[in-house]
Design a protein around this motif. Structure first.
Motif, PDB file in Angstrom:
ATOM      1  N   PHE A  62     -32.576  -8.537  15.872  1.00 46.67           N
ATOM      2  CA  PHE A  62     -32.693  -8.555  17.335  1.00 46.67           C
ATOM      3  C   PHE A  62     -32.370  -9.934  17.898  1.00 46.67           C
ATOM      4  O   PHE A  62     -31.996 -10.062  19.060  1.00 46.67           O
ATOM      5  CB  PHE A  62     -34.091  -8.105  17.784  1.00 46.67           C
ATOM      6  CG  PHE A  62     -35.144  -9.167  17.733  1.00 46.67           C
ATOM      7  CD1 PHE A  62     -35.395  -9.976  18.831  1.00 46.67           C
ATOM      8  CD2 PHE A  62     -35.876  -9.377  16.566  1.00 46.67           C
ATOM      9  CE1 PHE A  62     -36.362 -10.970  18.775  1.00 46.67           C
ATOM     10  CE2 PHE A  62     -36.839 -10.361  16.512  1.00 46.67           C
ATOM     11  CZ  PHE A  62     -37.080 -11.159  17.618  1.00 46.67           C
ATOM     12  N   THR A  63     -32.473 -10.958  17.089  1.00 50.75           N
ATOM     13  CA  THR A  63     -32.161 -12.320  17.557  1.00 50.75           C
ATOM     14  C   THR A  63     -30.667 -12.497  17.805  1.00 50.75           C
ATOM     15  O   THR A  63     -30.264 -13.448  18.476  1.00 50.75           O
ATOM     16  CB  THR A  63     -32.650 -13.374  16.549  1.00 50.75           C
ATOM     17  OG1 THR A  63     -31.999 -13.156  15.290  1.00 50.75           O
ATOM     18  CG2 THR A  63     -34.157 -13.300  16.371  1.00 50.75           C
ATOM     19  N   ASN A  64     -29.842 -11.594  17.281  1.00 50.18           N
ATOM     20  CA  ASN A  64     -28.385 -11.710  17.409  1.00 50.18           C
ATOM     21  C   ASN A  64     -27.788 -10.820  18.493  1.00 50.18           C
ATOM     22  O   ASN A  64     -26.583 -10.821  18.673  1.00 50.18           O
ATOM     23  CB  ASN A  64     -27.723 -11.363  16.065  1.00 50.18           C
ATOM     24  CG  ASN A  64     -28.163 -12.301  14.967  1.00 50.18           C
ATOM     25  OD1 ASN A  64     -28.408 -13.471  15.204  1.00 50.18           O
ATOM     26  ND2 ASN A  64     -28.284 -11.774  13.776  1.00 50.18           N
ATOM     27  N   VAL A  65     -28.617 -10.040  19.193  1.00 52.70           N
ATOM     28  CA  VAL A  65     -28.082  -9.148  20.220  1.00 52.70           C
ATOM     29  C   VAL A  65     -28.128  -9.849  21.575  1.00 52.70           C
ATOM     30  O   VAL A  65     -28.929 -10.776  21.778  1.00 52.70           O
ATOM     31  CB  VAL A  65     -28.864  -7.808  20.286  1.00 52.70           C
ATOM     32  CG1 VAL A  65     -28.836  -7.099  18.951  1.00 52.70           C
ATOM     33  CG2 VAL A  65     -30.285  -8.015  20.772  1.00 52.70           C
ATOM     34  N   PRO A  66     -27.280  -9.431  22.516  1.00 53.53           N
ATOM     35  CA  PRO A  66     -27.381  -9.995  23.864  1.00 53.53           C
ATOM     36  C   PRO A  66     -28.792  -9.749  24.418  1.00 53.53           C
ATOM     37  O   PRO A  66     -29.344  -8.657  24.261  1.00 53.53           O
ATOM     38  CB  PRO A  66     -26.339  -9.216  24.665  1.00 53.53           C
ATOM     39  CG  PRO A  66     -25.393  -8.654  23.647  1.00 53.53           C
ATOM     40  CD  PRO A  66     -26.195  -8.445  22.401  1.00 53.53           C
ATOM     41  N   LYS A  67     -29.361 -10.745  25.032  1.00 58.77           N
ATOM     42  CA  LYS A  67     -30.766 -10.655  25.484  1.00 58.77           C
ATOM     43  C   LYS A  67     -31.003  -9.518  26.462  1.00 58.77           C
ATOM     44  O   LYS A  67     -32.083  -8.950  26.502  1.00 58.77           O
ATOM     45  CB  LYS A  67     -31.230 -11.993  26.078  1.00 58.77           C
ATOM     46  CG  LYS A  67     -31.179 -13.151  25.085  1.00 58.77           C
ATOM     47  CD  LYS A  67     -31.905 -12.818  23.793  1.00 58.77           C
ATOM     48  CE  LYS A  67     -31.688 -13.875  22.742  1.00 58.77           C
ATOM     49  NZ  LYS A  67     -31.462 -13.366  21.413  1.00 58.77           N
ATOM     50  N   TRP A  68     -29.988  -9.140  27.243  1.00 64.50           N
ATOM     51  CA  TRP A  68     -30.186  -8.032  28.191  1.00 64.50           C
ATOM     52  C   TRP A  68     -30.452  -6.716  27.469  1.00 64.50           C
ATOM     53  O   TRP A  68     -31.037  -5.807  28.046  1.00 64.50           O
ATOM     54  CB  TRP A  68     -29.009  -7.903  29.160  1.00 64.50           C
ATOM     55  CG  TRP A  68     -27.691  -7.543  28.532  1.00 64.50           C
ATOM     56  CD1 TRP A  68     -26.719  -8.408  28.134  1.00 64.50           C
ATOM     57  CD2 TRP A  68     -27.208  -6.232  28.239  1.00 64.50           C
ATOM     58  NE1 TRP A  68     -25.664  -7.716  27.595  1.00 64.50           N
ATOM     59  CE2 TRP A  68     -25.936  -6.367  27.650  1.00 64.50           C
ATOM     60  CE3 TRP A  68     -27.720  -4.954  28.404  1.00 64.50           C
ATOM     61  CZ2 TRP A  68     -25.177  -5.288  27.236  1.00 64.50           C
ATOM     62  CZ3 TRP A  68     -26.962  -3.870  27.993  1.00 64.50           C
ATOM     63  CH2 TRP A  68     -25.702  -4.048  27.418  1.00 64.50           C
ATOM     64  N   GLN A  69     -30.055  -6.603  26.204  1.00 62.25           N
ATOM     65  CA  GLN A  69     -30.306  -5.370  25.463  1.00 62.25           C
ATOM     66  C   GLN A  69     -31.774  -5.228  25.054  1.00 62.25           C
ATOM     67  O   GLN A  69     -32.171  -4.187  24.549  1.00 62.25           O
ATOM     68  CB  GLN A  69     -29.404  -5.294  24.225  1.00 62.25           C
ATOM     69  CG  GLN A  69     -27.960  -5.049  24.584  1.00 62.25           C
ATOM     70  CD  GLN A  69     -27.052  -4.956  23.379  1.00 62.25           C
ATOM     71  OE1 GLN A  69     -27.395  -5.343  22.276  1.00 62.25           O
ATOM     72  NE2 GLN A  69     -25.851  -4.434  23.598  1.00 62.25           N
ATOM     73  N   LEU A  70     -32.568  -6.250  25.295  1.00 61.45           N
ATOM     74  CA  LEU A  70     -33.986  -6.198  24.942  1.00 61.45           C
ATOM     75  C   LEU A  70     -34.857  -5.646  26.075  1.00 61.45           C
ATOM     76  O   LEU A  70     -36.060  -5.495  25.903  1.00 61.45           O
ATOM     77  CB  LEU A  70     -34.480  -7.588  24.532  1.00 61.45           C
ATOM     78  CG  LEU A  70     -33.755  -8.201  23.328  1.00 61.45           C
ATOM     79  CD1 LEU A  70     -34.277  -9.603  23.059  1.00 61.45           C
ATOM     80  CD2 LEU A  70     -33.891  -7.327  22.100  1.00 61.45           C
ATOM     81  N   ILE A  71     -34.264  -5.315  27.220  1.00 58.73           N
ATOM     82  CA  ILE A  71     -35.072  -4.820  28.338  1.00 58.73           C
ATOM     83  C   ILE A  71     -35.428  -3.344  28.211  1.00 58.73           C
ATOM     84  O   ILE A  71     -36.180  -2.815  29.013  1.00 58.73           O
ATOM     85  CB  ILE A  71     -34.408  -5.071  29.713  1.00 58.73           C
ATOM     86  CG1 ILE A  71     -33.131  -4.245  29.868  1.00 58.73           C
ATOM     87  CG2 ILE A  71     -34.162  -6.554  29.931  1.00 58.73           C
ATOM     88  CD1 ILE A  71     -32.596  -4.215  31.286  1.00 58.73           C
TER      89      ILE A  71
END
Length: 144
Positions: A62-71
């Motif tokens: 998860f540290t490698n995904v674009p941060k917007w995908q964490l919403i």
């Protein structure tokens, strides 16, 4: 074999309808935000066991995904909270007509512009009529 995915989606819809009523009852007893928290906590525990025992991916990625995908989790929490609040007042069917209308309208916009990395699928006249009929449906479900 292609039929399995629509059937799984159908099962997901069934689970959501049951979840809405169950969570609505929970929220009436413990409070809306508290019921939402309890629901997410139980779901988080279930998913943690799934990750531990049958997961094949890499949670740390998860540290490698674009941060917007964490919403997604925030959006899920907002959805559960709204359903806990709304279902006891209007019922499951009316709540779901509104949810489905919101999903289809925003889904059509996302498809039309290819947002969030999706494929562009333009809105046409048939889709606009379908969206109008969704509003008619919402009105009819809500009108007493």
């Amino acid at each position: 074999m292609k039929i399995i995915f629509p059937l799984l989606a159908l099962l997901g819809g069934i689970a959501m309808a049951i979840q809405a009523q169950v969570n609505g009852g929970l929220g009436k007893k413990v409070g809306a935000i508290e019921g939402s928290f309890i629901s997410f906590a139980v779901g988080t525990l279930a998913l943690a066991f799934g990750v531990l025992f049958i997961g094949k991916g890499n949670v740390l990625a998860f540290t490698n995904v674009p941060k917007w995908q964490l919403i997604g989790g925030l959006l899920g929490a907002l959805y559960v909270f709204i359903m806990v609040l709304v279902v006891p007042k209007v019922g499951v069917a009316t709540a779901f007509v509104a949810v489905i209308a919101g999903q289809i309208i925003v889904g059509a916009i996302i498809d039309h512009y290819g947002l969030f990395g999706g494929t562009r699928i333009p809105i046409d006249g048939k889709k606009l009529i379908a969206i109008l009929l969704l509003f008619v449906s919402l009105y009819l479900f809500n009108h007493k």
